[in-house]
Write an enzyme that holds these catalytic residues in place. Structure first.
Site, short mmCIF file in Angstrom:
data_model
loop_
_atom_site.label_atom_id
_atom_site.label_comp_id
_atom_site.label_asym_id
_atom_site.label_seq_id
_atom_site.Cartn_x
_atom_site.Cartn_y
_atom_site.Cartn_z
N SER A 1 -16.68 -15.79 -19.61
CA SER A 1 -16.10 -14.85 -18.65
C SER A 1 -17.17 -14.21 -17.77
CB SER A 1 -15.36 -13.73 -19.38
OG SER A 1 -14.88 -12.79 -18.42
N LYS B 1 -10.82 -15.62 -25.56
CA LYS B 1 -10.93 -15.61 -24.09
C LYS B 1 -9.55 -15.46 -23.45
CE LYS B 1 -12.79 -16.09 -19.96
NZ LYS B 1 -11.79 -16.38 -18.98
N HIS C 1 -8.61 -11.94 -23.71
CA HIS C 1 -9.43 -11.25 -22.69
C HIS C 1 -8.71 -11.32 -21.34
CE1 HIS C 1 -12.13 -11.50 -19.23
NE2 HIS C 1 -12.92 -10.65 -19.85
N ASN C 2 -8.26 -12.51 -20.99
CA ASN C 2 -7.62 -12.68 -19.69
C ASN C 2 -6.28 -11.95 -19.61
OD1 ASN C 2 -9.82 -14.36 -19.23
ND2 ASN C 2 -8.62 -15.80 -18.03
N GLU D 1 -7.17 -8.59 -18.96
CA GLU D 1 -7.63 -8.56 -17.55
C GLU D 1 -6.43 -8.42 -16.60
OE1 GLU D 1 -10.41 -11.82 -16.40
OE2 GLU D 1 -8.92 -12.35 -14.88
C1 6PG Z 1 -13.15 -14.46 -16.21
C2 6PG Z 1 -11.87 -14.70 -15.47
C3 6PG Z 1 -11.80 -16.13 -15.03
C4 6PG Z 1 -10.83 -16.37 -13.90
C5 6PG Z 1 -9.41 -16.18 -14.29
C6 6PG Z 1 -8.54 -15.88 -13.13
O1 6PG Z 1 -13.04 -13.98 -17.31
O2 6PG Z 1 -14.20 -14.77 -15.67
O3 6PG Z 1 -10.78 -14.40 -16.26
O4 6PG Z 1 -11.58 -16.89 -16.16
O5 6PG Z 1 -11.14 -15.57 -12.84
O6 6PG Z 1 -9.01 -17.39 -14.86
O7 6PG Z 1 -7.28 -16.01 -13.61
P1 6PG Z 1 -6.01 -16.06 -12.72
O8 6PG Z 1 -6.24 -17.10 -11.65
O9 6PG Z 1 -4.95 -16.48 -13.67
O10 6PG Z 1 -5.84 -14.70 -12.16
#
Ligand code: 6PG
Length: 472
Positions: free
Chosen positions: A130, A184, A187-188, A191
């Protein structure tokens, strides 16, 4: 010459940045890309680091640049391309050569690939990385999964290239199989929720309080100096203050309100449902992205029902209320995410290191924030405890919950949608209620399906007086 310490397959933005980061940390790195013109442009971009970068024009050449036993990072789009790349590489490799999938893989795929590798006697790792392009180049947060000895074999490289929090590397082994990619994924999911909470507070400032993008940016900048200090608040301030060179308008004002997604937030929700570990704020965030994408329907809805003036009454709400709402909402959302991790850990037999997960997110990753340090401390204290129950966060929630309630109610009365904020509030209100209305659900289930219920006054399974009556 076979002297590269590690190889990178896939020189898209993330792969290229990761390869430069590896070279920058003194390692020799072999690189390969399916389109060979990209290898040439990458070597130009590498500049003085190119001495430590060994390009392979064919996959065979690439493999020959790597020291044995070989370690190969795949940074290719998640899904079938990973399987195709593994299938293309494997015949060129020795048994103890290791493939490391560093993409945003679904952890079920990583479990499957790791099992196939183990069954065939090959080492395999799945690592969540990430931090976007900047993180990949200068220090990402890395969540590893697979056999521990495989992790140990490359840990010195992954730790060297990772972000550091007060000198401590943000690269940690999470467990066997798909554990790293699962962490991860969550995490997302967090996010998505963190971003949605911030977007909702921006929406209230813009529509409810009539503030300009620049003024919103100033508020975010101020919040970033307090309890909300985080990368996402910081960049929200920066994007709000940016201007479009073509029109001179704030960039935010010219961006269409249709959110994209690659699916990791959705995966988090799917896994939470499978495990029965509720993450309603993340669900609300995924749902909000989906509804935002249905623009034609929204426009038709506005025409049919009237879009309405959604400005708030003067003094109905201030930015300090919004800050409080965000603090409480954020903690409640993270509490859900960590509960999901804890549930998965037990169900999948991983023993996920909960405090270390919070620690590995303190630097490098997209959700990095000062609060994660306190979350790590709370989880170290009692790793299975819901974060909202930890004394530090109990005090923070108690001090800020009124703001969350005021913002949710006031915004909804004015017709301003706040799905993530209001779902955080509903979660809090449910979490703190001694008697919910689920007794009605149990009665209904028993009435139509004889599913039985527990009583408050007697042990065992019971049925209501209706049983048999309506079936006669
Ligand atoms: C990270 C982000 C990375 C990416 C996402 C965006 O941790 O660096 O999460 O993995 O920016 O996949 O996700 P979306 O396109 O689903 O918003």
């Amino acid at each position: 010459m076979a002297d590269a310490d590690i190889g990178v397959v896939g020189l898209g933005t993330m792969g290229a940045m990761l390869a430069l980061n590896i070279a920058d940390n003194g390692f020799r790195v072999g690189v390969y890309n399916r389109t060979s013109s990209r290898i040439k442009s990458f070597m130009d971009e590498a500049g003085e680091l190119s001495d430590r970068v060994h390009p392979g024009v064919t996959l065979e050449d690439f493999v020959q640049t790597l020291k044995s036993p070989r370690n190969i990072i795949l940074m290719v789009p998640a899904g079938p391309i990973v399987d195709a790349q593994i299938a293309a590489l494997r015949p060129l490799l020795d048994d103890d050569d290791m493939i490391i999938d560093a993409g945003n893989a679904n952890f079920h795929d990583t479990n499957r690939r790791a099992k196939a590798a183990v069954d065939a006697g090959h080492p395999y790792l799945g690592i969540g990385v990430s931090g976007g392009a900047e993180g990949a180049r200068f220090g990402p947060s890395i969540m590893g999964g697979g056999p521990k000895d495989c992790w140990d074999r490359v840990a010195h490289i992954l730790e060297a290239i990772s972000a550091k929090y007060e000198g401590q590397p943000c690269a940690t082994w999470m467990g066997e199989g798909g554990a790293g990619h699962f962490v991860k994924t969550v995490h997302n999911g967090i996010e998505y929720a963190d971003m949605q909470l911030i977007a909702e507070s921006y929406g209230i400032m813009r529509d409810g309080l009539g503030m300009s993008a620049g003024d919103c940016g100033t508020v975010f900048e101020r919040w970033n100096a307090g309890a909300l200090q985080s990368y996402l608040i910081e960049i929200s301030g920066e994007v709000a203050r940016a201007f479009d060179p073509d029109t001179g308008n704030p960039v935010l004002d010219i961006i269409l309100d249709r959110a994209g997604q690659k699916g990791t937030g959705r995966w988090t929700v799917i896994e939470s449902q499978m495990l029965g570990a509720p993450v309603p704020v993340i669900e609300a965030a995924v749902g909000a992205r989906n509804i935002s994408a249905m623009r034609d329907l929204r426009l038709a809805g506005a025409k049919l029902y009237g879009a309405g003036e959604r400005r708030l009454e003067a003094d109905a709400l201030g930015v300090d209320d919004l800050e409080q709402a965000l603090i409480a909402g954020k903690i409640l959302c993270y509490a859900q995410g960590f509960d999901l991790l804890g549930k998965a850990s037990g169900e999948y037999g991983w023993a996920l290191p909960m405090p270390e997960i919070a620690e590995v997110w303190r630097a490098g990753c997209i959700i990095r924030s000062s609060m994660l340090n306190d979350m790590a401390a709370a989880l170290r204290d009692a790793s299975g405890r819901n974060l909202a129950m930890a004394p530090h966060f109990k005090a923070l929630i108690a001090a800020n919950i009124y703001g969350l309630r005021k913002v949710s109610v006031t915004a909804q009365m004015a017709g301003l949608p706040v799905p993530a904020l209001s779902s955080a509030l509903a979660y809090f209100d449910t979490l703190t209620k001694t008697r919910t209305s689920a007794n009605m659900l149990q009665a209904q289930r028993d009435y139509f399906g004889a599913h039985g219920f527990e009583r408050v006054d007697k042990e065992g399974e019971h049925h209501g007086p209706w049983l048999g009556q309506h079936l006669r």
